[in-house]
Design a protein around this motif. Structure first.
Motif, PDB file in Angstrom:
ATOM      1  N   GLN A 174      10.914 -10.436  -3.314  1.00 38.69           N
ATOM      2  CA  GLN A 174      11.429  -9.801  -4.531  1.00 38.69           C
ATOM      3  C   GLN A 174      10.753  -8.455  -4.814  1.00 38.69           C
ATOM      4  O   GLN A 174      10.708  -8.007  -5.948  1.00 38.69           O
ATOM      5  N   THR A 175      10.228  -7.832  -3.771  1.00 33.04           N
ATOM      6  CA  THR A 175       9.591  -6.523  -3.905  1.00 33.04           C
ATOM      7  C   THR A 175      10.258  -5.528  -2.962  1.00 33.04           C
ATOM      8  O   THR A 175      10.946  -5.911  -2.001  1.00 33.04           O
ATOM      9  N   SER A 176      10.033  -4.252  -3.226  1.00 31.48           N
ATOM     10  CA  SER A 176      10.590  -3.209  -2.366  1.00 31.48           C
ATOM     11  C   SER A 176       9.759  -1.938  -2.517  1.00 31.48           C
ATOM     12  O   SER A 176       9.133  -1.707  -3.565  1.00 31.48           O
ATOM     13  N   TYR A 177       9.761  -1.116  -1.477  1.00 31.99           N
ATOM     14  CA  TYR A 177       9.025   0.152  -1.537  1.00 31.99           C
ATOM     15  C   TYR A 177       9.448   1.088  -0.420  1.00 31.99           C
ATOM     16  O   TYR A 177      10.083   0.671   0.560  1.00 31.99           O
ATOM     17  N   ILE A 178       9.107   2.361  -0.587  1.00 32.70           N
ATOM     18  CA  ILE A 178       9.236   3.363   0.478  1.00 32.70           C
ATOM     19  C   ILE A 178       7.989   3.234   1.330  1.00 32.70           C
ATOM     20  O   ILE A 178       6.869   3.469   0.834  1.00 32.70           O
ATOM     21  N   VAL A 179       8.123   2.869   2.586  1.00 31.83           N
ATOM     22  CA  VAL A 179       6.960   2.522   3.405  1.00 31.83           C
ATOM     23  C   VAL A 179       5.948   3.656   3.470  1.00 31.83           C
ATOM     24  O   VAL A 179       4.745   3.451   3.242  1.00 31.83           O
ATOM     25  N   SER A 180       6.387   4.874   3.767  1.00 30.02           N
ATOM     26  CA  SER A 180       5.446   5.982   3.952  1.00 30.02           C
ATOM     27  C   SER A 180       4.675   6.286   2.669  1.00 30.02           C
ATOM     28  O   SER A 180       3.464   6.546   2.710  1.00 30.02           O
ATOM     29  N   ASP A 181       5.359   6.238   1.533  1.00 31.64           N
ATOM     30  CA  ASP A 181       4.686   6.532   0.265  1.00 31.64           C
ATOM     31  C   ASP A 181       3.774   5.395  -0.167  1.00 31.64           C
ATOM     32  O   ASP A 181       2.649   5.620  -0.637  1.00 31.64           O
ATOM     33  N   PHE A 182       4.261   4.178  -0.005  1.00 27.16           N
ATOM     34  CA  PHE A 182       3.476   3.028  -0.451  1.00 27.16           C
ATOM     35  C   PHE A 182       2.241   2.830   0.423  1.00 27.16           C
ATOM     36  O   PHE A 182       1.222   2.312  -0.045  1.00 27.16           O
ATOM     37  N   MET A 183       2.299   3.268   1.672  1.00 26.24           N
ATOM     38  CA  MET A 183       1.152   3.092   2.553  1.00 26.24           C
ATOM     39  C   MET A 183      -0.075   3.834   2.033  1.00 26.24           C
ATOM     40  O   MET A 183      -1.197   3.325   2.097  1.00 26.24           O
ATOM     41  N   THR A 184       0.136   5.029   1.481  1.00 21.98           N
ATOM     42  CA  THR A 184      -1.015   5.777   0.952  1.00 21.98           C
ATOM     43  C   THR A 184      -1.583   5.081  -0.286  1.00 21.98           C
ATOM     44  O   THR A 184      -2.789   5.117  -0.528  1.00 21.98           O
ATOM     45  N   ILE A 185      -0.714   4.449  -1.074  1.00 21.25           N
ATOM     46  CA  ILE A 185      -1.190   3.693  -2.229  1.00 21.25           C
ATOM     47  C   ILE A 185      -1.974   2.472  -1.776  1.00 21.25           C
ATOM     48  O   ILE A 185      -3.006   2.120  -2.362  1.00 21.25           O
ATOM     49  N   VAL A 186      -1.510   1.810  -0.724  1.00 20.29           N
ATOM     50  CA  VAL A 186      -2.237   0.662  -0.176  1.00 20.29           C
ATOM     51  C   VAL A 186      -3.605   1.102   0.337  1.00 20.29           C
ATOM     52  O   VAL A 186      -4.595   0.366   0.201  1.00 20.29           O
ATOM     53  N   MET A 187      -3.680   2.295   0.894  1.00 21.49           N
ATOM     54  CA  MET A 187      -4.982   2.808   1.316  1.00 21.49           C
ATOM     55  C   MET A 187      -5.928   2.901   0.121  1.00 21.49           C
ATOM     56  O   MET A 187      -7.098   2.500   0.205  1.00 21.49           O
ATOM     57  N   GLN A 188      -5.431   3.403  -1.013  1.00 15.26           N
ATOM     58  CA  GLN A 188      -6.253   3.458  -2.226  1.00 15.26           C
ATOM     59  C   GLN A 188      -6.629   2.048  -2.679  1.00 15.26           C
ATOM     60  O   GLN A 188      -7.776   1.789  -3.051  1.00 15.26           O
ATOM     61  N   TYR A 189      -5.660   1.147  -2.633  1.00  9.76           N
ATOM     62  CA  TYR A 189      -5.886  -0.237  -3.036  1.00  9.76           C
ATOM     63  C   TYR A 189      -6.984  -0.891  -2.201  1.00  9.76           C
ATOM     64  O   TYR A 189      -7.794  -1.676  -2.708  1.00  9.76           O
TER      65      TYR A 189
END
Length: 368
Positions: A174-189
């Motif tokens: 039940q989630t969705s994201y733009i992979v390239s953009d979300f990857m940088t956020i995951v790096m911060q996470y």
């Protein structure tokens, strides 16, 4: 965001020639038409400067504002480099993460905040932000911002203080994201630098951080209903209730909120990324003093910022705009101050390394 078409060699030739002319005999030339004392030439995007505001500014200051619309950062850069030391525009509209090219080519002049009496009305998060200060100087007036946030259907996800909720098993599929953009956020996470600013000359460190984010997304791939690319896709998934959570840019989420859908956009505690458009005074601008008058007028009242937000769809940088907007507009276009301060605005530093590594990792996530 459009790619800049770089032509630094041409720019250096132009300015090199201009420097050589300083030693030549002074030649009186006719003053260009755009250099009239009661004129201001602005290159900006459609719907950035409200016509009602411009009408009032022109009347109050006896200055004719001539707007040249652009739809691309590269077009502004190419125009300035072609015109060299005799620009036909006084103000351009540059995104903060594009600063480097314009500054290195001597196309902008440092901002003198002492000439802007209303500078104090700019949100503190933008007044002296790290991305806005290059070589010890500020280079533009921040006016409008866009950012990545955590969008959620509040009927199903009442609270989401952390990006961790995107990996909570109860929201599987039940989630969705733009992979390239979300990857940088995951790096911060995960505790890394998603904007790669600290990875200059450290490709091994950067690759390790990128790989960990890639592997994390692959491990949690079953959480995702669908990867998306266009804002309209995530909007439709929320409308259909195909998803309850998603990474979203502020624009698509704001549209859902304005249309009455039970969506909230927030910036979790680990932070996020964004970009900011600024108005910049061109080097050798023929009407630079008039440019500062416009800057001061923009900051004079939150009503101006509210009008800019309403017609552009971006968030205002001016204090008090939330108090002027209607409730639903405020929900769609503003954030609590503590969340604004969590936004890391994209830097122009080390973007080639970032783009190369993120693009490769993105392809690997999708292929896994």
């Amino acid at each position: 965001m459009n790619k800049i078409i770089a032509n630094r060699r041409t720019a250096l030739k132009v300015f090199g020639a201009g420097t050589a002319l300083l030693a030549a005999p002074y030649i009186i030339r006719p003053r260009p038409a755009w250099a009239a004392s009661g004129v201001l030439n602005v290159t900006t995007y459609d719907k950035f400067l409200p016509q009602e505001f411009l009408d009032k500014f022109q009347k109050d200051n006896d200055i004719e504002v001539r707007i040249r619309l652009t739809d691309d950062q590269g077009k502004q850069y190419n125009l300035l480099t072609a015109e060299g030391a005799n620009p036909s525009t006084d103000i351009v509209t540059v995104a903060g993460h594009r600063y480097s090219q314009f500054i290195k080519s001597n196309l902008l002049q440092p901002l003198d905040t002492g000439k802007i009496a209303n500078w104090k009305n700019l949100n503190p998060a933008y007044q002296d932000a790290p991305w806005a200060r290059v070589d010890g100087n500020l280079w533009g007036l921040p006016i409008l911002a866009g950012y990545e946030g955590l969008a959620r259907n509040i009927d199903y996800v009442p609270e989401a203080p952390s990006w961790e909720v995107m990996f909570d098993p109860q929201y599987k599929g039940q989630t969705s994201y733009i992979v390239s953009d979300f990857m940088t956020i995951v790096m911060q996470y995960l505790g890394y630098d998603g904007d790669f600013v600290t990875y200059v000359d450290k490709p091994d460190v950067a690759q390790k951080a990128t790989n960990e984010a890639r592997d994390f997304l692959i491990k949690h791939k079953d959480m995702v209903r669908k990867y998306y690319d266009a804002g309209s896709e995530v909007q439709q998934m929320f409308i259909n209730e195909d998803i309850y959570l998603g990474h979203s840019w502020s624009g698509p989420a704001a549209k859902l909120i304005m249309d009455g859908h039970p969506i909230k956009l927030s910036v979790p505690k680990e932070g996020t990324f964004g970009f900011c458009y600024t108005l910049n005074v061109v080097n050798n601008a023929p009407n630079a003093e008039n440019a500062y008058k416009l800057f001061n007028a923009i900051l004079e009242s939150p009503e101006v910022g509210a009008a800019m937000t309403r017609q552009s769809g971006y968030s205002s940088t001016i204090n008090g705009v939330g108090d002027v907007l209607e409730e639903r507009e405020r929900m769609a276009s503003t954030l609590p101050q503590e969340e604004v301060e969590r936004i890391i605005f994209f830097s122009s530093v080390n973007r080639d390394m970032k783009n190369e590594m993120i693009d490769r990792a993105t392809a690997e996530v999708k292929a896994a």
